[in-house]
Design a protein around this motif. Sequence first.
Motif, PDB file in Angstrom:
ATOM      1  N   SER A 179       0.803  -1.090  -0.002  1.00  0.00           N
ATOM      2  CA  SER A 179      -0.117  -0.039  -0.176  1.00  0.00           C
ATOM      3  C   SER A 179       0.844   1.212  -0.018  1.00  0.00           C
ATOM      4  O   SER A 179       1.863   1.283   0.807  1.00  0.00           O
ATOM      5  CB  SER A 179      -0.983   0.143   1.087  1.00  0.00           C
ATOM      6  OG  SER A 179      -1.840  -1.126   1.294  1.00  0.00           O
ATOM      7  N   SER A 190      -3.192   0.310  -3.691  1.00  0.00           N
ATOM      8  CA  SER A 190      -3.118  -1.112  -3.322  1.00  0.00           C
ATOM      9  C   SER A 190      -2.348  -1.948  -4.607  1.00  0.00           C
ATOM     10  O   SER A 190      -2.881  -2.105  -5.632  1.00  0.00           O
ATOM     11  CB  SER A 190      -4.321  -1.900  -2.744  1.00  0.00           C
ATOM     12  OG  SER A 190      -4.114  -3.210  -2.417  1.00  0.00           O
ATOM     13  N   LYS A 202      -4.538  -1.039  -7.547  1.00  0.00           N
ATOM     14  CA  LYS A 202      -5.979  -0.345  -7.283  1.00  0.00           C
ATOM     15  C   LYS A 202      -5.753   0.749  -6.226  1.00  0.00           C
ATOM     16  O   LYS A 202      -5.102   0.574  -5.459  1.00  0.00           O
ATOM     17  CB  LYS A 202      -6.843  -1.514  -6.862  1.00  0.00           C
ATOM     18  CG  LYS A 202      -7.071  -2.653  -7.917  1.00  0.00           C
ATOM     19  CD  LYS A 202      -8.046  -3.751  -7.115  1.00  0.00           C
ATOM     20  CE  LYS A 202      -8.050  -5.010  -8.233  1.00  0.00           C
ATOM     21  NZ  LYS A 202      -8.837  -5.907  -7.426  1.00  0.00           N
ATOM     22  N   SER A 203      -6.534   1.798  -6.656  1.00  0.00           N
ATOM     23  CA  SER A 203      -6.709   2.913  -5.691  1.00  0.00           C
ATOM     24  C   SER A 203      -8.000   2.434  -4.828  1.00  0.00           C
ATOM     25  O   SER A 203      -8.528   1.557  -4.966  1.00  0.00           O
ATOM     26  CB  SER A 203      -7.227   4.065  -6.502  1.00  0.00           C
ATOM     27  OG  SER A 203      -8.413   3.999  -7.262  1.00  0.00           O
ATOM     28  N   TYR A 204      -7.806   3.004  -3.472  1.00  0.00           N
ATOM     29  CA  TYR A 204      -8.960   2.491  -2.665  1.00  0.00           C
ATOM     30  C   TYR A 204      -9.180   3.828  -1.590  1.00  0.00           C
ATOM     31  O   TYR A 204      -8.303   4.555  -1.502  1.00  0.00           O
ATOM     32  CB  TYR A 204      -8.297   1.248  -1.803  1.00  0.00           C
ATOM     33  CG  TYR A 204      -7.373   1.320  -0.861  1.00  0.00           C
ATOM     34  CD1 TYR A 204      -7.355   1.749   0.502  1.00  0.00           C
ATOM     35  CD2 TYR A 204      -6.069   1.399  -1.344  1.00  0.00           C
ATOM     36  CE1 TYR A 204      -6.249   2.166   1.152  1.00  0.00           C
ATOM     37  CE2 TYR A 204      -4.776   1.336  -0.552  1.00  0.00           C
ATOM     38  CZ  TYR A 204      -4.887   1.696   0.775  1.00  0.00           C
ATOM     39  OH  TYR A 204      -3.873   2.102   1.645  1.00  0.00           O
ATOM     40  N   ASP A 205     -10.367   3.729  -1.117  1.00  0.00           N
ATOM     41  CA  ASP A 205     -10.809   4.560  -0.193  1.00  0.00           C
ATOM     42  C   ASP A 205     -10.228   4.386   1.296  1.00  0.00           C
ATOM     43  O   ASP A 205      -9.994   3.158   1.658  1.00  0.00           O
ATOM     44  CB  ASP A 205     -12.193   4.520   0.065  1.00  0.00           C
ATOM     45  CG  ASP A 205     -12.993   5.607   1.031  1.00  0.00           C
ATOM     46  OD1 ASP A 205     -12.576   5.345   2.198  1.00  0.00           O
ATOM     47  OD2 ASP A 205     -13.268   6.623   0.452  1.00  0.00           O
ATOM     48  N   ARG A 209     -11.279   1.388   3.296  1.00  0.00           N
ATOM     49  CA  ARG A 209     -10.417   0.350   2.558  1.00  0.00           C
ATOM     50  C   ARG A 209     -10.883  -0.306   1.356  1.00  0.00           C
ATOM     51  O   ARG A 209     -10.343  -1.663   1.112  1.00  0.00           O
ATOM     52  CB  ARG A 209      -9.850  -0.702   3.878  1.00  0.00           C
ATOM     53  CG  ARG A 209      -9.181  -0.064   4.768  1.00  0.00           C
ATOM     54  CD  ARG A 209      -7.909   0.580   4.779  1.00  0.00           C
ATOM     55  NE  ARG A 209      -7.375   1.358   5.717  1.00  0.00           N
ATOM     56  CZ  ARG A 209      -6.222   1.924   5.921  1.00  0.00           C
ATOM     57  NH1 ARG A 209      -5.402   1.731   4.863  1.00  0.00           N
ATOM     58  NH2 ARG A 209      -6.068   2.768   6.970  1.00  0.00           N
ATOM     59  N   LYS A 210     -12.042  -0.006   0.902  1.00  0.00           N
ATOM     60  CA  LYS A 210     -12.474  -0.616  -0.217  1.00  0.00           C
ATOM     61  C   LYS A 210     -12.054  -0.245  -1.562  1.00  0.00           C
ATOM     62  O   LYS A 210     -11.805   0.942  -1.889  1.00  0.00           O
ATOM     63  CB  LYS A 210     -14.178  -0.435  -0.356  1.00  0.00           C
ATOM     64  CG  LYS A 210     -14.932  -0.987   0.778  1.00  0.00           C
ATOM     65  CD  LYS A 210     -16.133  -0.864   0.568  1.00  0.00           C
ATOM     66  CE  LYS A 210     -17.128  -1.536   1.889  1.00  0.00           C
ATOM     67  NZ  LYS A 210     -18.697  -1.611   1.778  1.00  0.00           N
ATOM     68  N   SER A 211     -11.694  -1.091  -2.549  1.00  0.00           N
ATOM     69  CA  SER A 211     -11.119  -0.748  -3.909  1.00  0.00           C
ATOM     70  C   SER A 211     -12.256   0.134  -4.558  1.00  0.00           C
ATOM     71  O   SER A 211     -13.449   0.127  -4.528  1.00  0.00           O
ATOM     72  CB  SER A 211     -10.750  -1.809  -4.868  1.00  0.00           C
ATOM     73  OG  SER A 211     -10.037  -2.672  -4.052  1.00  0.00           O
ATOM     74  N   LEU A 212     -11.521   1.116  -5.384  1.00  0.00           N
ATOM     75  CA  LEU A 212     -12.420   2.257  -6.147  1.00  0.00           C
ATOM     76  C   LEU A 212     -12.111   1.946  -7.572  1.00  0.00           C
ATOM     77  O   LEU A 212     -12.946   1.956  -8.531  1.00  0.00           O
ATOM     78  CB  LEU A 212     -11.818   3.467  -5.626  1.00  0.00           C
ATOM     79  CG  LEU A 212     -12.182   4.179  -4.403  1.00  0.00           C
ATOM     80  CD1 LEU A 212     -11.481   5.406  -4.044  1.00  0.00           C
ATOM     81  CD2 LEU A 212     -13.484   3.992  -4.066  1.00  0.00           C
ATOM     82  N   SER A 214      -9.280   0.127 -10.995  1.00  0.00           N
ATOM     83  CA  SER A 214      -7.950  -0.567 -11.186  1.00  0.00           C
ATOM     84  C   SER A 214      -7.024   0.256 -12.311  1.00  0.00           C
ATOM     85  O   SER A 214      -7.758   1.028 -13.048  1.00  0.00           O
ATOM     86  CB  SER A 214      -8.123  -1.875 -11.787  1.00  0.00           C
ATOM     87  OG  SER A 214      -8.769  -2.701 -11.001  1.00  0.00           O
TER      88      SER A 214
END
Length: 226
Positions: A179, A190, A202-205, A209-212, A214
Amino acid sequence: MNESLKELLDLRELGGNLLEIRRSVRAGINTAVFTPNLSERVHISSSLDKKVLFVTSDKVKAREVFDRLSEFSHNVGLLLERDDLLMYRKFNSLVDSTKRNMCLLGMINDSLDIVVTTSEAILQYFPNKDNIKNSYLKLDVEQTVDIKELLAKLVSLGYNRVDSVEEYGDFSLKGDILSIFPEGSNFPLSISFFDDVIESIKSYDLSTRKSLSSHDNRSEERRVGK
């Protein structure tokens, strides 16, 4: 901006003094143009089909010009003065710093048509080309990476290794997941590995921690110069 509008605004189509300015510049003739109208200066700069350095009086004007020119071309860079008070204006300064770093790299790679800067910025010292190139890290999906070398590179670029990523400049490694929160990014990344191969980026919040989304590839930078 759509192609039809670009054609309408083409200096060759408009003719008159605007066409003469374009011809003179392209012929290498020193040309002075005096107009208080910012829109005209932006229009002329975007239509010369030559490399352009657009110098403004301050950061506010530079950002405005950059935004306007970006409507004409994607190959526009913003080169603002280095902020020595970065720690006191963290968010805005990080965004400016990222644009500055990407602009320097674009100038070296000859990928920019127009560079917008300020009179103060062009008077500052700049790192040499090798230092700029070595201060960037490019990561692609399916790229083979020596993870130990990657972690050492991140530290050398000024990232901080932490248990959990919370702010710009943090990175952490848990199992096969790296990360990292690059400066200027809205969200941390991530990076998943399969052995030593990057499987996904992947970007995430940060809060959930949820993926937004790719990324097929992603270039990450931390700092140009020391």
